[in-house]
Scaffold this motif. Structure first.
Motif, PDB file in Angstrom:
ATOM      1  N   THR A 487      50.468  48.918  45.865  1.00 56.93           N
ATOM      2  CA  THR A 487      49.795  47.786  45.216  1.00 56.93           C
ATOM      3  C   THR A 487      48.281  47.943  45.286  1.00 56.93           C
ATOM      4  O   THR A 487      47.568  47.716  44.298  1.00 56.93           O
ATOM      5  CB  THR A 487      50.218  46.454  45.862  1.00 56.93           C
ATOM      6  N   LEU A 488      47.771  48.333  46.453  1.00 60.36           N
ATOM      7  CA  LEU A 488      46.329  48.568  46.588  1.00 60.36           C
ATOM      8  C   LEU A 488      45.858  49.665  45.640  1.00 60.36           C
ATOM      9  O   LEU A 488      44.793  49.559  45.014  1.00 60.36           O
ATOM     10  CB  LEU A 488      45.991  48.950  48.029  1.00 60.36           C
ATOM     11  N   TYR A 489      46.673  50.706  45.518  1.00 66.68           N
ATOM     12  CA  TYR A 489      46.336  51.815  44.606  1.00 66.68           C
ATOM     13  C   TYR A 489      46.266  51.328  43.163  1.00 66.68           C
ATOM     14  O   TYR A 489      45.314  51.634  42.432  1.00 66.68           O
ATOM     15  CB  TYR A 489      47.394  52.912  44.760  1.00 66.68           C
ATOM     16  N   LYS A 490      47.252  50.510  42.742  1.00 68.77           N
ATOM     17  CA  LYS A 490      47.273  50.006  41.361  1.00 68.77           C
ATOM     18  C   LYS A 490      46.099  49.057  41.098  1.00 68.77           C
ATOM     19  O   LYS A 490      45.537  49.040  40.008  1.00 68.77           O
ATOM     20  CB  LYS A 490      48.597  49.292  41.083  1.00 68.77           C
ATOM     21  N   ILE A 491      45.740  48.278  42.113  1.00 71.06           N
ATOM     22  CA  ILE A 491      44.600  47.361  41.959  1.00 71.06           C
ATOM     23  C   ILE A 491      43.306  48.152  41.762  1.00 71.06           C
ATOM     24  O   ILE A 491      42.470  47.812  40.923  1.00 71.06           O
ATOM     25  CB  ILE A 491      44.481  46.425  43.182  1.00 71.06           C
ATOM     26  N   GLU A 492      43.152  49.209  42.514  1.00 71.65           N
ATOM     27  CA  GLU A 492      41.905  49.992  42.476  1.00 71.65           C
ATOM     28  C   GLU A 492      41.745  50.783  41.180  1.00 71.65           C
ATOM     29  O   GLU A 492      40.637  50.890  40.645  1.00 71.65           O
ATOM     30  CB  GLU A 492      41.869  50.956  43.675  1.00 71.65           C
ATOM     31  N   ILE A 493      42.848  51.330  40.666  1.00 75.20           N
ATOM     32  CA  ILE A 493      42.709  52.173  39.474  1.00 75.20           C
ATOM     33  C   ILE A 493      42.809  51.391  38.171  1.00 75.20           C
ATOM     34  O   ILE A 493      42.477  51.915  37.108  1.00 75.20           O
ATOM     35  CB  ILE A 493      43.781  53.298  39.462  1.00 75.20           C
ATOM     36  N   SER A 494      43.264  50.144  38.228  1.00 72.02           N
ATOM     37  CA  SER A 494      43.462  49.379  36.986  1.00 72.02           C
ATOM     38  C   SER A 494      42.135  49.021  36.342  1.00 72.02           C
ATOM     39  O   SER A 494      41.203  48.568  37.007  1.00 72.02           O
ATOM     40  CB  SER A 494      44.252  48.090  37.291  1.00 72.02           C
ATOM     41  N   LYS A 495      42.073  49.224  35.051  1.00 67.44           N
ATOM     42  CA  LYS A 495      40.880  48.872  34.278  1.00 67.44           C
ATOM     43  C   LYS A 495      41.144  47.628  33.402  1.00 67.44           C
ATOM     44  O   LYS A 495      40.293  47.217  32.626  1.00 67.44           O
ATOM     45  CB  LYS A 495      40.455  50.043  33.387  1.00 67.44           C
ATOM     46  N   LYS A 496      42.358  47.064  33.543  1.00 68.26           N
ATOM     47  CA  LYS A 496      42.715  45.884  32.755  1.00 68.26           C
ATOM     48  C   LYS A 496      42.116  44.634  33.392  1.00 68.26           C
ATOM     49  O   LYS A 496      41.998  44.545  34.604  1.00 68.26           O
ATOM     50  CB  LYS A 496      44.240  45.742  32.661  1.00 68.26           C
ATOM     51  N   SER A 497      41.803  43.682  32.553  1.00 60.51           N
ATOM     52  CA  SER A 497      41.274  42.402  33.039  1.00 60.51           C
ATOM     53  C   SER A 497      42.433  41.464  33.355  1.00 60.51           C
ATOM     54  O   SER A 497      43.401  41.369  32.586  1.00 60.51           O
ATOM     55  CB  SER A 497      40.364  41.755  31.989  1.00 60.51           C
TER      56      SER A 497
END
Length: 499
Positions: A487-497
């Motif tokens: 989850t932390l990984y997805k939060i960090e790499i996500s560029k979606k608002s």
């Protein structure tokens, strides 16, 4: 654009808004002082004529004061649109100016209560992501003005303007009256029963305060004591009361569902859901795809047999918002195909079928049993002090198997699984709730352990979103760390608002 619909200059709402504001002020006064009105009516025959005259004059001044206040609120409430911002000026003595950029606006909803329907105006509510200071309610606009304002706010770039007229003529969902009755009969009537009991307790408290004020508390206590003794000795009366309250709970569910969801119609428009519903209070809500934080698809055995479910949409909220339920939108009576279409709108190209459901650790079931035991002990203590006859303890024969069944169902329905983009969490007992949460909507994630969980090598994971928390309880620490880190990984790499 017609000059009458030009929002570039400050303008007032309809003059009929004075009536709405005035009645709203009087309603608040009545809600606060209805007990005094009750006492006045009770003592009316004993009040001297001179005193009555003074009371009437005072009441006239109060009504006049609130009429003047309503006019001043109306006069000082002005709004306009400037440079993709909604700008509002309001206040009588304390003036406030509010400016909200269009991209921060979450919803623009129409609403009509009975009075507004009679005088043919619409209330327009402009909702942001949750700041209570930015919640704006325009009490009275004509339908033409309301639609023009909504269009001016929501269509502010060329791409949206080009698609503004693209609407599916046939609604995605339309629920007729008899279908709505069917839906209401499959609702959670236990919830309605608990709400009814809460209202009765609140009403009893107010009556108690009234009798205390009149110095007649003994009369109320004696009446309760006499009827309690009759209730304790009559099994038939107890059963009759249970049946009566059950019928009332079912009827209240029917009334609640019909009033809230009457003529429910849902369209898909420009990557958004446009929802119309309501009887005494008509509402029109535009639910933008980007503003939805997560959804929950819910059903129960009867709904499942009928092939229907309901979907709850959670939007961004703030702790400052008093009515958080206003940020929760529900669509009832959805068939499987309609649920699938809404999923495809919100989560395109995401397959949620065929995944293995992961259940919590067995410690979760143990925790449920322990908490149920504490509750059962408290119930029996209440029975011991509340009733003189020991036969009431026979209720344990009924309560205990029900509790055990609920625990088994609760454990079985507490599952989770995830793919690369979405987390799915199940929960419930009689009802089944499946929450679908995109990882990029998660604002932070916490891994929690009590001292007992540490010994059992299990942990809870809490996902904090802008609309609240989603929790997976009591899973093995290895899996908990895997989900936490992913989850932390997805939060960090996500560029979606997230908005």
């Amino acid at each position: 654009m017609n000059n009458t619909l030009n929002f570039s200059q400050f303008r007032h709402q309809s003059k009929k808004g004075i009536v709405i504001i005035y009645l709203n002020l009087l309603y608040k006064v009545f809600k606060a002082f209805w007990l005094l009105l009750f006492l006045f009516i009770q003592k009316f025959a004993k009040i001297p004529e001179n005193t009555l005259t003074h009371i009437y004059i005072g009441l006239g001044f109060v009504l006049l004061f609130f009429l003047i206040r309503a006019f001043l609120i109306f006069k000082n409430f002005q709004f306009k649109i400037d440079n993709n911002h909604f700008i509002l000026k309001k206040g009588i003595l304390k003036k406030t100016n509010t400016s909200i950029p269009f991209d921060r606006i979450q919803n623009i909803n129409y609403k009509q209560n009975i009075i507004q329907q009679i005088i043919n105006v619409h209330e327009v509510n402009i909702e942001t992501a949750g700041s209570s200071k930015a919640e704006i309610s325009i009490k009275a606009l004509s339908i033409i003005e309301a639609k023009a304002l909504k269009k001016a706010i929501t269509i502010y770039d060329k791409k949206d303007a080009a698609n503004e007229e693209e609407i599916i003529e046939k609604p995605l969902l339309k629920i007729g009256f008899f279908e709505l009755i069917k839906v209401s009969l499959t609702e959670n009537h236990l919830q309605s029963l608990l709400i009814l009991f809460a209202l009765l307790v609140g009403f009893f408290q107010q009556i108690s305060d009234l009798f205390d004020g009149l110095g007649k508390r003994e009369i109320l206590d004696n009446y309760i004591s006499e009827n309690t003794s009759t209730l304790e000795t009559s099994v038939v009366l107890i059963i009759g009361l249970l049946i009566f309250f059950t019928i009332i709970a079912v009827l209240s569910s029917v009334v609640r569902v019909v009033l809230r969801h009457f003529d429910l119609t849902v369209f898909i428009k420009n990557n958004a859901l446009e929802i119309y519903q309501g009887l005494t209070t008509k509402k029109s809500v535009v639910l933008k795809k980007a503003k939805v934080q997560h959804i929950t698809v819910s059903t129960n055995p009867i709904k499942k047999w009928l092939g229907i479910s309901f979907i709850t949409f959670k939007q961004a909220i703030s702790g400052k918002v008093k009515k958080k339920q206003d940020k929760v939108i529900k669509i009832v009576g959805c068939k499987k195909a309609q649920v699938l279409e809404i999923k495809n709108l919100l989560f395109p190209n995401e397959n949620l079928e065929g995944f293995t459901k992961n259940l919590p650790d067995i410690y979760f079931r143990f925790r449920l049993y322990f908490r149920t035991l504490i509750l059962l002990i408290l119930i029996n203590i209440g029975l011991f002090f509340g009733f003189e006859n020991n036969y009431v303890f026979g209720l344990n024969v009924i309560i205990l198997p029900i509790f055990i069944l609920f625990i088994k169902l609760k454990y079985k329905k507490r599952y989770y699984f995830f793919n690369e983009e979405l987390l799915v969490v199940g929960q419930g007992s009689i009802e089944t709730h499946k929450t679908i949460l995109p990882f990029f909507k998660v604002q932070n994630v916490k891994l929690k352990q009590t001292i007992f969980q540490v010994k059992k090598n299990v942990a809870d994971i809490v996902f904090q979103t802008a609309s609240g928390k989603v929790k997976i309880p009591c899973i093995p620490i290895e899996k908990a760390l895997l989900i936490y880190n992913y989850t932390l990984y997805k939060i960090e790499i996500s560029k979606k608002s997230w908005m």
